[in-house]
Design an enzyme around this catalytic site. Structure first.
Site, short mmCIF file in Angstrom:
data_model
loop_
_atom_site.label_atom_id
_atom_site.label_comp_id
_atom_site.label_asym_id
_atom_site.label_seq_id
_atom_site.Cartn_x
_atom_site.Cartn_y
_atom_site.Cartn_z
N ILE A 160 0.83 -1.20 0.00
CA ILE A 160 0.00 0.00 0.00
C ILE A 160 0.86 1.25 0.00
O ILE A 160 0.58 2.22 -0.73
CB ILE A 160 -0.95 -0.01 1.21
CG1 ILE A 160 -1.93 -1.19 1.09
CG2 ILE A 160 -1.72 1.30 1.31
CD1 ILE A 160 -2.78 -1.42 2.32
N ILE A 235 -3.48 5.94 7.55
CA ILE A 235 -4.35 5.03 6.83
C ILE A 235 -4.04 3.58 7.22
O ILE A 235 -4.59 2.64 6.68
CB ILE A 235 -4.19 5.24 5.30
CG1 ILE A 235 -5.35 4.64 4.49
CG2 ILE A 235 -2.85 4.71 4.81
CD1 ILE A 235 -6.58 5.48 4.48
N ARG A 237 -2.87 1.77 10.97
CA ARG A 237 -3.46 1.26 12.20
C ARG A 237 -3.46 2.36 13.26
O ARG A 237 -2.46 3.06 13.45
CB ARG A 237 -2.69 0.04 12.73
CG ARG A 237 -3.04 -1.26 12.05
CD ARG A 237 -4.45 -1.70 12.41
NE ARG A 237 -4.82 -2.99 11.85
CZ ARG A 237 -5.47 -3.15 10.72
NH1 ARG A 237 -5.79 -2.08 9.99
NH2 ARG A 237 -5.82 -4.36 10.30
N GLU A 266 -11.41 1.93 18.04
CA GLU A 266 -12.56 2.03 17.14
C GLU A 266 -13.76 1.26 17.69
O GLU A 266 -13.58 0.17 18.25
CB GLU A 266 -12.18 1.50 15.76
CG GLU A 266 -11.10 2.32 15.10
CD GLU A 266 -10.64 1.76 13.77
OE1 GLU A 266 -11.16 0.68 13.35
OE2 GLU A 266 -9.76 2.37 13.14
N HIS A 284 -12.83 4.56 9.22
CA HIS A 284 -12.13 3.36 8.76
C HIS A 284 -12.75 2.81 7.47
O HIS A 284 -13.22 1.67 7.41
CB HIS A 284 -12.11 2.28 9.84
CG HIS A 284 -11.01 1.28 9.66
ND1 HIS A 284 -10.43 0.61 10.70
CD2 HIS A 284 -10.35 0.85 8.55
CE1 HIS A 284 -9.48 -0.20 10.25
NE2 HIS A 284 -9.42 -0.06 8.94
#
Length: 327
Positions: A160, A235, A237, A266, A284
């Site tokens: 990523i 983006i 954790r 979260e 998220h």
């Protein structure tokens, strides 16, 4: 009994809520069993005897693994698997898989969108239009920040991170990165420490995985060297950030702004981050498109099918690469 019939008899545990497409495929291929949540105390004698696989969004700890003596594979839905005790699974001879690659492009696109939203304040500008402020009060105030002329550091140059970097090249921005080790053949400037990277750039994007080694890695010291023009985007954790330190840095001008798609607890978000006018916050949604989530669901289930039909996993995590199927 045919191979298909043998596979249909394999019990796959799906704790809690799960992706509908994945559940449908599991129901057509295996024998799905359910518990309310991934909790060893909920494991019955029948589950101990029958369960050979788990499909879950994570949250699989050592106690649950130990409670299922016939468990062979944990198919994690998502590329991040820090909430699965993969080391313990390996010790128990249990395969762990994740869903890399299929979400890379979606998350990279989200990262760029979040970066632009954060710098140009676009969500608030849209609200200005929608609530009638444009008509009543005139043009939205000029954004203090711009993407032009920035230098970007990426914390975590995996699949990523690399996809984000390639997109940023199109903006003509210089890119540097920090990893545990240098990526072979990559021309971007490498920094051996996160502090060194933050000192060298004014825009820091975290794509780092969770876990003990990255716990609160982005802390007050890192934010202070990023500087008053600094922008931080996460983006990866939420656990990689000291959120209290981030909120303080945003409030006192240590950095200019932050864009966050992930959080430490979260779905609970630190009130100071919610109240900060210089944040752009998302719930998220990095990979949350129907197309991408379906592809993730397919890979999750394909790992189960491959394991029980061919004795191999398609995308094993590094900790369990050497785990062999039971004869």
């Amino acid at each position: 009994m045919t191979k298909a019939e043998q596979q249909q008899a394999v019990a796959i545990l799906v704790p809690g809520q799960f992706n509908d497409h994945a559940v449908g495929r599991i129901d057509r291929t295996f024998s799905r069993v359910w518990i309310e949540r991934a909790d060893a105390s909920l494991v019955t004698d029948e589950l101990r005897r029958t369960v050979r696989g788990i499909a879950a969004f994570g949250g699989i700890n050592a106690a649950l693994i130990d409670a299922l003596p016939n468990l062979e594979i944990i198919a994690n839905f998502g590329v991040g698997y820090d909430s699965v005790d993969a080391r313990h699974a390996a010790q128990r001879g249990v395969m762990v898989t994740n869903t890399p690659d299929v979400l890379t492009e979606e998350v990279a696109n989200t990262a760029i969108g979040l970066l632009i939203n954060t710098i140009r304040d676009l969500p608030r500008a849209e609200t200005w239009l929608r609530d009638g402020s444009w008509a009543r009060n005139g043009n939205y105030p000029l954004s203090r920040l711009t993407l032009r002329g920035r230098s970007v550091g990426i914390f975590g140059m995996g699949r990523i991170g690399l996809a984000i970097a390639r997109r940023l090249e199109a903006f003509g921005l210089p890119i540097a990165y920090h990893n545990r080790r240098r990526v072979e053949g990559l021309a971007y400037e490498y920094h051996g420490t996160l502090k060194g990277l933050a000192e060298a750039v004014d825009t820091l994007i975290s794509v780092a995985p969770g876990g003990a080694s990255t716990e609160k890695a982005v802390n007050a010291e890192i934010l202070s060297v990023l500087g008053p023009n600094g922008v931080f985007v996460n983006i990866g954790r939420g656990s990689t950030v000291d959120e209290a330190a981030l909120a303080a840095a945003l409030a006192n001008g240590t950095i200019a702004a932050a864009g966050l798609d992930v959080f430490a607890d979260e779905p609970n978000v630190l009130p100071a981050l919610l109240a900060a006018p210089n944040t752009s916050l998302l719930p998220h949604v990095g990979s949350a498109s129907e197309h991408t989530r379906r592809a993730m669901a397919d890979l999750c289930v394909d790992n189960l099918i491959s394991w029980f039909s061919e004795g191999r996993a398609l995308t094993p995590v590094p900790e369990t690469e050497k785990v062999k199927a039971r004869s």
